[in-house]
Write an enzyme that holds these catalytic residues in place. Structure first.
Site, PDB file in Angstrom:
ATOM      1  N   CYS A  31       0.824  -1.213   0.000  1.00 45.15           N
ATOM      2  CA  CYS A  31       0.000   0.000   0.000  1.00 45.15           C
ATOM      3  C   CYS A  31       0.859   1.265   0.000  1.00 45.15           C
ATOM      4  O   CYS A  31       1.523   1.571   0.993  1.00 45.15           O
ATOM      5  CB  CYS A  31      -0.913  -0.026   1.225  1.00 45.15           C
ATOM      6  SG  CYS A  31      -1.808   1.495   1.528  1.00 45.15           S
ATOM      7  N   CYS A  34      -0.037   3.845   2.686  1.00 44.16           N
ATOM      8  CA  CYS A  34       0.405   3.360   3.999  1.00 44.16           C
ATOM      9  C   CYS A  34       1.874   3.701   4.228  1.00 44.16           C
ATOM     10  O   CYS A  34       2.259   4.142   5.316  1.00 44.16           O
ATOM     11  CB  CYS A  34       0.210   1.845   4.109  1.00 44.16           C
ATOM     12  SG  CYS A  34      -1.496   1.301   3.956  1.00 44.16           S
TER      13      CYS A  34
END
Length: 88
Positions: A31, A34
């Site tokens: 991600c 993230c």
């Protein structure tokens, strides 16, 4: 130095859920957002020392009931004395 605890087992997550003040960062290695927010989360862990900050990789703890609730990453949960009080 980061105060973020990287959770490696369901039992470890369960233990930390009982913390007086807990912030959980649910993320995944794949991600991009993230990875981008991670330094901010680490910085906050050093600023708010009365809170416990933990990181959970949803792919590594996919069997935990709380992780099964996660629909997108990053997701943040806030707990106080074992009860979820907020999320975003």
């Amino acid at each position: 130095m980061s105060r973020v605890i990287h959770i490696s087992s369901n039992e470890e997550l369960d233990k930390h859920l009982q913390a007086e003040r807990l912030v959980i960062d649910f993320s995944a290695a794949w991600c991009g957002p993230c990875r981008a927010i991670s330094p901010v989360f680490e910085k906050l862990s050093n600023e708010f020392v009365t809170f416990t900050f933990v990181h959970v990789d949803i792919d590594k703890l996919s069997g935990h009931p709380i992780v099964k609730e996660i629909r997108s990453v990053p997701t943040f949960y806030f707990y106080r004395n074992g009860a979820k009080v907020s999320e975003f």
